[in-house]
Scaffold this motif. Structure first.
Motif, PDB file in Angstrom:
ATOM      1  N   ALA A  81       0.776  -1.431  -0.116  1.00 36.97           N
ATOM      2  CA  ALA A  81       0.092   0.093  -0.111  1.00 36.97           C
ATOM      3  C   ALA A  81       0.766   1.350   0.068  1.00 36.97           C
ATOM      4  N   ARG A  82       0.445   2.232  -0.571  1.00 34.53           N
ATOM      5  CA  ARG A  82       1.133   3.512  -0.615  1.00 34.53           C
ATOM      6  C   ARG A  82       0.390   4.412   0.220  1.00 34.53           C
ATOM      7  N   PRO A  83       1.249   5.475   0.870  1.00 31.42           N
ATOM      8  CA  PRO A  83       2.659   5.419   0.775  1.00 31.42           C
ATOM      9  C   PRO A  83       3.540   4.882   1.429  1.00 31.42           C
ATOM     10  N   LEU A  84       4.661   4.424   0.903  1.00 33.62           N
ATOM     11  CA  LEU A  84       5.643   3.684   1.864  1.00 33.62           C
ATOM     12  C   LEU A  84       6.019   4.371   2.991  1.00 33.62           C
ATOM     13  N   ILE A  85       6.298   3.881   4.180  1.00 35.70           N
ATOM     14  CA  ILE A  85       6.867   4.459   5.208  1.00 35.70           C
ATOM     15  C   ILE A  85       8.326   4.521   5.167  1.00 35.70           C
ATOM     16  N   GLU A  86       8.781   5.793   5.438  1.00 35.51           N
ATOM     17  CA  GLU A  86      10.407   6.170   5.119  1.00 35.51           C
ATOM     18  C   GLU A  86      10.741   6.695   6.683  1.00 35.51           C
ATOM     19  N   LYS A  87      11.728   6.194   7.094  1.00 33.01           N
ATOM     20  CA  LYS A  87      12.198   6.826   8.528  1.00 33.01           C
ATOM     21  C   LYS A  87      13.751   6.327   8.820  1.00 33.01           C
ATOM     22  N   THR A  88      14.271   7.078   9.585  1.00 34.85           N
ATOM     23  CA  THR A  88      15.607   6.820  10.038  1.00 34.85           C
ATOM     24  C   THR A  88      15.348   6.444  11.476  1.00 34.85           C
TER      25      THR A  88
END
Length: 155
Positions: A81-88
């Motif tokens: 599913a979108r959006p992908l989770i992006e994190k540091t």
């Protein structure tokens, strides 16, 4: 059965950053069910598939397995599913506990959340001064919820 027991807090300052280790994470969800989520995650050069049950209090069942990096990349690009989770993700120690601090990017840019894993639901934890409001019981702050309802600065 593997069990995840954790508390989650909003972060109020960057005081945790000194000496913290970092890892870039991209993740997406194959299943965003009420009772079950299935996540694909790339963390650094490693990839995982994780199945989690519905949260009951502070706990939920969690099953995580390594998968080939190429398979994870393909699933993130074509199936999740979108959006992908992006994190540091950063790790920092406080009072003998390892805390994870997630600094989100993309659609959730600006959101910073800290988690601490517990040995049991009644464990007392010393809170660092850089955490604020507890959001453990607020479903809006679950990573799976951030797909459909991002909480970033642009939301």
């Amino acid at each position: 059965m593997p069990l995840e027991i954790e508390r989650k807090f909003l972060v109020t300052s960057g005081a945790w950053r000194e000496g913290a280790d970092a890892c870039s994470i991209r993740q997406g969800y194959l299943c965003l069910g009420v009772d079950t989520t299935v996540r694909i995650r790339i963390a650094g050069a490693e990839a995982f598939i994780t199945v989690k049950s519905k949260t009951e209090g502070l706990s939920r069942a969690e099953f995580e397995y390594s998968i080939p990096l190429g398979d994870a990349e393909m699933m993130l690009e074509t199936l999740c599913a979108r959006p992908l989770i992006e994190k540091t993700r950063y790790t920092a120690e406080h009072a003998g506990k390892v805390w994870t601090i997630d600094v989100f990017a993309g659609e959730n840019d600006g959101l910073v959340v800290a988690e601490v894993e517990l040995n049991g639901p009644d464990e007392i934890v010393s809170l660092p001064d850089w955490v604020g409001e507890e959001v453990t019981y607020d479903p809006r702050y679950r990573n799976s919820a951030l797909v459909n309802a991002p909480l970033g600065n642009g939301s």
